[in-house]
Design an enzyme around this catalytic site. Structure first.
Site, PDB file in Angstrom:
ATOM      1  N   SER A  32      84.357 -26.495  39.957  1.00 12.20           N
ATOM      2  CA  SER A  32      84.197 -25.427  40.938  1.00 12.20           C
ATOM      3  C   SER A  32      82.644 -25.934  41.518  1.00 12.20           C
ATOM      4  O   SER A  32      81.638 -25.552  40.779  1.00 12.20           O
ATOM      5  CB  SER A  32      84.290 -24.210  40.523  1.00 12.20           C
ATOM      6  OG  SER A  32      83.607 -23.414  41.637  1.00 12.20           O
ATOM      7  N   HIS A  57      86.796 -29.020  43.489  1.00  9.06           N
ATOM      8  CA  HIS A  57      87.299 -27.333  43.795  1.00  9.06           C
ATOM      9  C   HIS A  57      86.065 -26.474  44.581  1.00  9.06           C
ATOM     10  O   HIS A  57      85.164 -26.453  44.360  1.00  9.06           O
ATOM     11  CB  HIS A  57      87.486 -26.453  42.608  1.00  9.06           C
ATOM     12  CG  HIS A  57      88.186 -25.039  42.648  1.00  9.06           C
ATOM     13  ND1 HIS A  57      89.444 -24.903  42.777  1.00  9.06           N
ATOM     14  CD2 HIS A  57      87.449 -23.793  42.951  1.00  9.06           C
ATOM     15  CE1 HIS A  57      89.788 -23.628  42.963  1.00  9.06           C
ATOM     16  NE2 HIS A  57      88.477 -22.938  43.071  1.00  9.06           N
ATOM     17  N   ASP A  59      85.258 -23.520  46.592  1.00  5.59           N
ATOM     18  CA  ASP A  59      85.727 -22.011  46.757  1.00  5.59           C
ATOM     19  C   ASP A  59      85.004 -21.404  48.389  1.00  5.59           C
ATOM     20  O   ASP A  59      83.811 -21.351  48.612  1.00  5.59           O
ATOM     21  CB  ASP A  59      84.824 -21.054  45.749  1.00  5.59           C
ATOM     22  CG  ASP A  59      85.592 -21.239  44.437  1.00  5.59           C
ATOM     23  OD1 ASP A  59      86.738 -20.967  44.376  1.00  5.59           O
ATOM     24  OD2 ASP A  59      84.946 -21.898  43.563  1.00  5.59           O
ATOM     25  N   MET A  61      84.740 -18.359  50.868  1.00  3.36           N
ATOM     26  CA  MET A  61      84.871 -16.829  50.708  1.00  3.36           C
ATOM     27  C   MET A  61      84.347 -16.233  52.049  1.00  3.36           C
ATOM     28  O   MET A  61      83.327 -16.718  52.723  1.00  3.36           O
ATOM     29  CB  MET A  61      83.924 -16.255  49.730  1.00  3.36           C
ATOM     30  CG  MET A  61      84.323 -16.841  48.323  1.00  3.36           C
ATOM     31  SD  MET A  61      83.142 -16.280  47.044  1.00  3.36           S
ATOM     32  CE  MET A  61      83.544 -17.069  45.640  1.00  3.36           C
ATOM     33  N   HIS A  90      90.082 -23.510  47.652  1.00  6.31           N
ATOM     34  CA  HIS A  90      90.640 -22.176  47.244  1.00  6.31           C
ATOM     35  C   HIS A  90      90.144 -21.056  48.451  1.00  6.31           C
ATOM     36  O   HIS A  90      88.976 -20.732  48.432  1.00  6.31           O
ATOM     37  CB  HIS A  90      89.956 -22.139  45.814  1.00  6.31           C
ATOM     38  CG  HIS A  90      90.313 -20.559  45.604  1.00  6.31           C
ATOM     39  ND1 HIS A  90      89.775 -20.075  44.088  1.00  6.31           N
ATOM     40  CD2 HIS A  90      91.134 -19.608  45.806  1.00  6.31           C
ATOM     41  CE1 HIS A  90      89.991 -18.768  44.085  1.00  6.31           C
ATOM     42  NE2 HIS A  90      90.748 -18.536  44.830  1.00  6.31           N
ATOM     43  N   MET A  92      89.417 -17.772  49.727  1.00  2.00           N
ATOM     44  CA  MET A  92      89.621 -16.459  49.387  1.00  2.00           C
ATOM     45  C   MET A  92      88.967 -15.564  50.665  1.00  2.00           C
ATOM     46  O   MET A  92      87.813 -15.214  50.965  1.00  2.00           O
ATOM     47  CB  MET A  92      88.391 -16.235  48.252  1.00  2.00           C
ATOM     48  CG  MET A  92      88.909 -16.541  46.992  1.00  2.00           C
ATOM     49  SD  MET A  92      87.618 -16.933  45.748  1.00  2.00           S
ATOM     50  CE  MET A  92      87.159 -18.666  46.027  1.00  2.00           C
ATOM     51  N   MET A 161      93.959 -16.722  38.990  1.00  2.00           N
ATOM     52  CA  MET A 161      92.590 -16.296  38.609  1.00  2.00           C
ATOM     53  C   MET A 161      92.347 -15.543  37.422  1.00  2.00           C
ATOM     54  O   MET A 161      93.011 -14.602  37.039  1.00  2.00           O
ATOM     55  CB  MET A 161      92.082 -15.207  39.844  1.00  2.00           C
ATOM     56  CG  MET A 161      92.147 -15.691  41.076  1.00  2.00           C
ATOM     57  SD  MET A 161      91.016 -17.274  41.300  1.00  2.00           S
ATOM     58  CE  MET A 161      89.545 -16.480  40.719  1.00  2.00           C
ATOM     59  N   ASP A 199      91.542 -20.547  36.861  1.00  2.00           N
ATOM     60  CA  ASP A 199      90.147 -20.579  37.983  1.00  2.00           C
ATOM     61  C   ASP A 199      89.346 -19.150  37.209  1.00  2.00           C
ATOM     62  O   ASP A 199      90.000 -18.241  37.443  1.00  2.00           O
ATOM     63  CB  ASP A 199      90.453 -20.265  39.107  1.00  2.00           C
ATOM     64  CG  ASP A 199      89.016 -20.610  40.063  1.00  2.00           C
ATOM     65  OD1 ASP A 199      88.031 -20.875  39.368  1.00  2.00           O
ATOM     66  OD2 ASP A 199      89.143 -20.201  41.189  1.00  2.00           O
TER      67      ASP A 199
HETATM   68  C1  DX5 Z   1      85.467 -17.326  41.845  1.00  2.00           C
HETATM   69  C2  DX5 Z   1      85.855 -18.780  41.991  1.00  2.00           C
HETATM   70  C3  DX5 Z   1      85.784 -19.824  40.995  1.00  2.00           C
HETATM   71  C4  DX5 Z   1      84.287 -19.863  40.194  1.00  2.00           C
HETATM   72  C5  DX5 Z   1      84.548 -20.094  38.876  1.00  2.00           C
HETATM   73  O1  DX5 Z   1      85.861 -16.588  42.784  1.00  2.00           O
HETATM   74  O2  DX5 Z   1      87.280 -18.928  42.486  1.00  2.00           O
HETATM   75  O3  DX5 Z   1      86.293 -21.016  41.236  1.00  2.00           O
HETATM   76  O4  DX5 Z   1      83.661 -20.836  40.747  1.00  2.00           O
HETATM   77  O5  DX5 Z   1      83.482 -20.290  38.328  1.00  2.00           O
HETATM   78  P1  DX5 Z   1      83.189 -20.010  36.447  1.00  2.00           P
HETATM   79  O6  DX5 Z   1      83.782 -21.251  36.164  1.00  2.00           O
HETATM   80  O7  DX5 Z   1      81.554 -19.890  36.449  1.00  2.00           O
HETATM   81  O8  DX5 Z   1      83.863 -18.832  36.394  1.00  2.00           O
HETATM   82 ZN    ZN Z   2      88.069 -21.013  42.875  1.00  2.00          ZN
END
Ligand code: DX5
Ligand code: ZN
Length: 240
Positions: A32, A57, A59, A61, A90, A92, A161, A199
């Site tokens: 990630s 990956h 993320d 948001m 991903h 969100m 998740m 994740d």
């Molecule tokens: C959280 C993300 C994850 C996050 C995981 O909302 O979707 O991908 O980066 O981070 P770690 O591995 O530090 O929990």
């Molecule tokens: Zn993620």
């Protein structure tokens, strides 16, 4: 039967039959980038790829679906040239259908949307597939696994998740682990090839729990990025 999973520029699954009945499966590792140094995102992608990662990956948001804001299509487009790894986005974000074209055009190979997000989620999945990409559905820790059922006939990927989405560095919620085996069972029963990704809070111990439950893909941020050299861990996870 010997089952070998090769990862090329896109997801490719090759099954080779032979008389022995040994099953060898490679776990996919998708670091990630949320835990990378954002001021050097391109170089961080190169570092991850050189360390043997399979996917990146990403993320995304929006500050609405989760209480944090990261990056969007222009940043993804800018870093695309640094790596040949498949981009595993991903989302969100609320009402993701509005942005599927933009993320596809920015160079994403797989796009995962949340089953809890507002808007037409079936429509978003259809749009991802119409763009020729792999579609995924993600589920938050507090959501019942059965909420996935209506989407499973349409997706190639499920992202379970194991932390509350929004931030890296949280602790793994082990109550979510049965969702992994539930999805794998559903896929088997319904004759569908669905990859399950995990994740949140993935580390040396929790990675094993997830793979034992049937996870195909490990997403890890803080655990990998705090290492000087993540390649031994990635190779170990490949063989797990
Ligand atoms: C959280 C993300 C994850 C996050 C995981 O909302 O979707 O991908 O980066 O981070 P770690 O591995 O530090 O929990
Ligand atoms: Zn993620």
């Amino acid at each position: 039967m010997v089952k070998l999973r090769y990862i090329t520029s896109v997801l490719l699954d090759i099954t080779i039959f032979n008389p022995s009945s040994i099953s060898v499966t490679m776990t996919i590792v998708s670091p990630s980038m949320l835990s990378s140094d954002f001021s050097r995102l391109g170089e961080e992608l190169v570092r991850v790829e050189k360390a043997g990662a399979d996917w990146a990956h990403l993320d995304v948001m929006d500050g609405m679906f989760v209480p944090n804001i990261t990056f969007g299509p222009p940043v993804i487009k800018a870093i695309r040239k640094y790596s040949k790894m498949p981009f595993d986005a991903h989302l969100m974000i609320e009402d993701p259908i509005r942005y599927i074209d933009a993320f596809a055009d920015a160079g994403c190979d797989m796009i995962t949307v949340h089953c809890e997000a507002k808007g037409d989620i079936h429509g978003a999945i259809a749009k991802i597939k119409a763009k020729g990409l792999k579609a995924g559905i993600s589920i938050n820790p507090e959501t019942e696994v059965t909420a996935l059922e209506e989407f499973l006939p349409e997706v190639e990927l499920v992202l379970v998740m194991t932390v509350h989405p929004g931030f890296g560095g949280q602790s793994f919620i082990s109550d979510c682990v049965p969702k992994i085996s539930w999805v794998k069972e559903w896929a088997k029963k319904n004759g569908r090839e669905i990859l399950v990704s995990v994740d949140g809070g993935v580390n040396a111990e929790t990675s094993k729990t997830c793979v034992d439950a049937g996870a195909d893909i490990l997403v890890a941020g803080s655990y990998l990025f705090k290492m000087q050299d993540m390649s031994p861990t990635i190779s170990k996870w490949h063989r797990s």
